[in-house]
Enzyme design. Structure first.
Site, mmCIF file in Angstrom:
data_model
loop_
_atom_site.group_PDB
_atom_site.id
_atom_site.type_symbol
_atom_site.label_atom_id
_atom_site.label_comp_id
_atom_site.label_asym_id
_atom_site.label_seq_id
_atom_site.Cartn_x
_atom_site.Cartn_y
_atom_site.Cartn_z
ATOM 1 C CE LYS A 97 69.652 -23.318 -3.361
ATOM 2 N NZ LYS A 97 69.971 -22.205 -2.850
ATOM 3 C CD GLU A 111 75.269 -26.561 -2.868
ATOM 4 O OE1 GLU A 111 74.754 -26.022 -1.925
ATOM 5 O OE2 GLU A 111 75.374 -26.187 -4.171
ATOM 6 C CG ASP A 168 74.110 -24.677 -7.780
ATOM 7 O OD1 ASP A 168 74.899 -23.862 -7.924
ATOM 8 O OD2 ASP A 168 74.047 -25.033 -6.631
ATOM 9 N NE ARG A 174 80.195 -22.084 1.062
ATOM 10 C CZ ARG A 174 79.884 -21.018 1.532
ATOM 11 N NH1 ARG A 174 80.439 -20.536 2.949
ATOM 12 N NH2 ARG A 174 79.002 -20.243 1.059
ATOM 13 C CG ASP A 223 71.172 -23.764 0.006
ATOM 14 O OD1 ASP A 223 71.569 -24.571 -0.962
ATOM 15 O OD2 ASP A 223 70.326 -22.805 0.029
HETATM 16 N N1 BES Z 1 73.905 -22.539 -5.491
HETATM 17 C C1 BES Z 1 73.638 -21.640 -4.586
HETATM 18 C C2 BES Z 1 73.915 -20.281 -4.795
HETATM 19 C C3 BES Z 1 72.938 -19.478 -5.747
HETATM 20 C C4 BES Z 1 71.744 -19.138 -5.075
HETATM 21 C C5 BES Z 1 73.193 -19.195 -6.894
HETATM 22 C C6 BES Z 1 70.914 -18.450 -6.010
HETATM 23 C C7 BES Z 1 72.469 -18.328 -7.657
HETATM 24 C C8 BES Z 1 71.277 -18.073 -7.072
HETATM 25 C C9 BES Z 1 74.495 -21.973 -3.423
HETATM 26 O O1 BES Z 1 74.681 -23.342 -3.161
HETATM 27 C C10 BES Z 1 74.000 -21.581 -2.104
HETATM 28 O O2 BES Z 1 72.751 -22.305 -1.707
HETATM 29 N N2 BES Z 1 74.418 -20.646 -1.480
HETATM 30 C C11 BES Z 1 73.748 -20.252 -0.186
HETATM 31 C C12 BES Z 1 74.983 -20.052 0.878
HETATM 32 C C13 BES Z 1 74.607 -19.836 2.468
HETATM 33 C C14 BES Z 1 73.792 -20.868 2.833
HETATM 34 C C15 BES Z 1 75.616 -19.358 3.134
HETATM 35 C C16 BES Z 1 73.233 -18.965 -0.677
HETATM 36 O O3 BES Z 1 73.826 -18.084 -1.368
HETATM 37 O O4 BES Z 1 72.226 -18.439 0.029
HETATM 38 ZN ZN ZN Z 2 74.524 -24.672 -4.998
HETATM 39 MN MN MN Z 3 73.286 -24.344 -2.054
#
Ligand code: BES
Ligand code: ZN
Ligand code: MN
Length: 498
Positions: free
Chosen positions: A281, A353, A292, A355, A351
């Site tokens: 990230k 992860e 998270d 799911r 990222d």
């Molecule tokens: N934990 C994050 C989702 C998230 C991001 C929640 C920012 C709240 C604020 C999750 O694990 C994630 O990184 N999701 C990615 C998915 C993508 C790679 C398809 C996302 O939302 O960017």
């Molecule tokens: Zn996450």
């Molecule tokens: Mn993630």
């Protein structure tokens, strides 16, 4: 904090703060008129001077009012014909003022305010919950002791809500009791959420679960990585491979129904820090990825509330817990892993992860032959883009289940909004090499994440709550919200009564 119902004489109540409602134009509530008379028209003159105007959400603290025994008089605007939103505003304003005063005790007369859409039980619940919530602090990691630390605390210890007619007393007591359990669950969820990733690790969560097992008579079982490996949880374990902290699968059981009753299963994402893994990230606000695990924390909170309310229902909480970090052993884009269900997954973005850990936990949930399964997860940034911060995203193929959960959110004032989960979206998860990919492309990110989970819940009544926008506040008031504990607990209470 102790909240009780009784009907003391307002004029000689020796309390640190007496809280009464003020209307804009309509006749003042009974308690307010009584106090106004005893204070020789103090309230009327404060209204005429414009110091308080009766709008819901406005409040005025009057120190040392002459003519009554209370040390302070808190005037709270309640509007003329308050609806539930107005009353919620008023209870929040009252609670905030109360907790920022130095009062230890308080007598609150706002229970007498008629509210369209809220019976005495709901009013007592809203008031108690607002007061309990306003008293929440997270200071356990501040080192300062003494005066400065004391100033940060809420001093309120004893609150008396004005008990209604005897006819309403029992139901109001029920409202206070529900609020207490919900508030305890929320404050646990907030504490776990606010703790940083170096303290709140998967093992820490597992140990907290064991403690709650003792204090709340929950049956707790924790699976370590060897046990998960034996079960074939290849998706979950692939996430934890890039971390030095071992993963845990935490299982908590509240046995309130009869042995043969199918349980409600809550599955909460317990990712204690999400750096993204190899698909790292960006640095901005990455600290917030300690949140998270808020889905998992809400499961802890709901379990505690179910136990405190002694709900006649079997409830099982499952929290898959891991970190997601970059490391030589971490998942790499293109890696293919095999889930416990036997389905293979091509990891195109490490990222995505959540799911991966949830799909194995959902497969594990199947063994309980559940009446219903709800997973709760800070799953996608896309859900925040879609709904912002007011609403949790709700996904389920089952219309009745959707309606049931939406209604729980409304009652609990912890709302969810239904999102589509049509088969049309499933093709976005196609992979040339595995049964599915773990991401579905640029569009409808919250939906394709839910579609991924749907592939593992075909045999169950299932809903997914994406709480990415609702689990915590950013900015100056950064902190966990305790959502969606109120909605989950409402659901459990309703199911226990059904
Ligand atoms: N934990 C994050 C989702 C998230 C991001 C929640 C920012 C709240 C604020 C999750 O694990 C994630 O990184 N999701 C990615 C998915 C993508 C790679 C398809 C996302 O939302 O960017
Ligand atoms: Zn996450
Ligand atoms: Mn993630």
């Amino acid at each position: 904090m102790k909240i009780q119902l009784s009907s003391p004489d307002l004029l000689d109540a020796r309390t640190d703060c007496l809280v009464v409602g003020v209307r804009e134009n309509a006749q003042q509530p009974q308690s307010t008129r009584k106090i106004d008379k005893a204070t020789k028209g103090l309230i009327g003159s404060l209204m005429r001077s414009g110091d308080i105007d009766g709008r819901p959400g406005s409040a005025l603290m009057v120190p040392s009012p002459a003519g009554i025994e209370a040390k302070r008089l808190l005037l709270v605007g309640v509007g003329d014909k308050p609806d539930v939103d107005d009353f919620a505003n008023a209870t929040r304003a009252a609670a905030r003022q109360l907790c920022s005063s130095r009062s230890v005790s308080a007598v609150v007369a706002l229970t007498e305010i008629a509210v369209s859409g809220a019976d005495p039980r709901a009013r007592a619940r809203m008031l108690s919950q607002a007061i309990e919530e306003a008293g929440y602090r997270f200071n356990q990691l501040k080192s300062a002791k003494g005066k400065e630390a004391a100033r940060r605390e809420c001093t309120v210890k004893r609150v008396t809500l004005l008990g209604g007619s005897t006819k309403n007393d029992a139901s109001m007591r029920k409202g206070v009791q529900e609020a207490r359990a919900i508030a305890h669950g929320m404050s646990l969820a907030k504490d776990l959420g606010n703790l940083p990733g170096n303290i709140c690790t998967p093992s820490y969560l597992a140990n907290q679960a064991k403690k709650l097992g003792k204090s709340h008579k929950l049956k707790v079982n924790v699976l370590d990585e060897a046990k998960m490996k034996a079960l074939g949880m290849g998706a979950l374990l692939s996430v934890s491979r890039g971390s030095r902290e071992p993963a845990r699968l935490i299982i908590m059981e509240h046995q309130g129904g009869s042995r043969s009753d199918p349980p409600v299963v809550l599955v909460g994402k317990g990712l204690t820090f999400d750096a993204g893994g190899i698909s790292l990230k960006p640095a901005g606000a990455m600290d917030e990825m300690k949140y998270d695990m808020c889905g998992g924390a809400s499961v802890f909170g709901a379990m505690v509330a179910a136990a405190e309310l002694n709900l006649k229902l079997n409830v099982i909480g499952i929290v898959p817990s891991s970190e997601n970090l970059p490391d030589g052993a971490a998942n790499k884009p293109g890696d293919i892993v095999t889930s416990m269900a036997g389905k293979t997954i091509e990891i195109l973005n490490t990222d995505a992860e959540g799911r991966l850990i949830l799909c194995d936990a959902l497969t594990y949930a199947e063994r309980y032959k559940p009446a219903a399964v709800i997973d709760i997860a800070t799953l996608t940034g896309a859900c925040v883009v879609a709904l912002g911060h007011p609403a949790t995203g709700l996904f389920t193929p089952d219309d009745d289940f959707a309606d049931e959960l939406i209604a729980c959110g409304e009652t609990a004032r912890d709302r969810a909004w239904r999102m589509p989960i049509w088969d049309e979206y499933q093709k976005q998860l196609d992979s040339p090499f595995a049964d599915m990919a773990n991401i579905g492309g640029r569009t409808a990110g919250a939906v394709t994440a839910a579609c991924f989970l749907a592939r593992f819940t075909k045999n169950m009544t299932w809903a997914h709550l994406d709480i990415a926008g609702t689990a915590w506040h950013s900015g100056a008031n950064k902190g966990a919200t305790g959502r969606p504990v109120p909605m989950l607990v409402r659901f459990l209470i309703n199911r226990a009564q059904a």
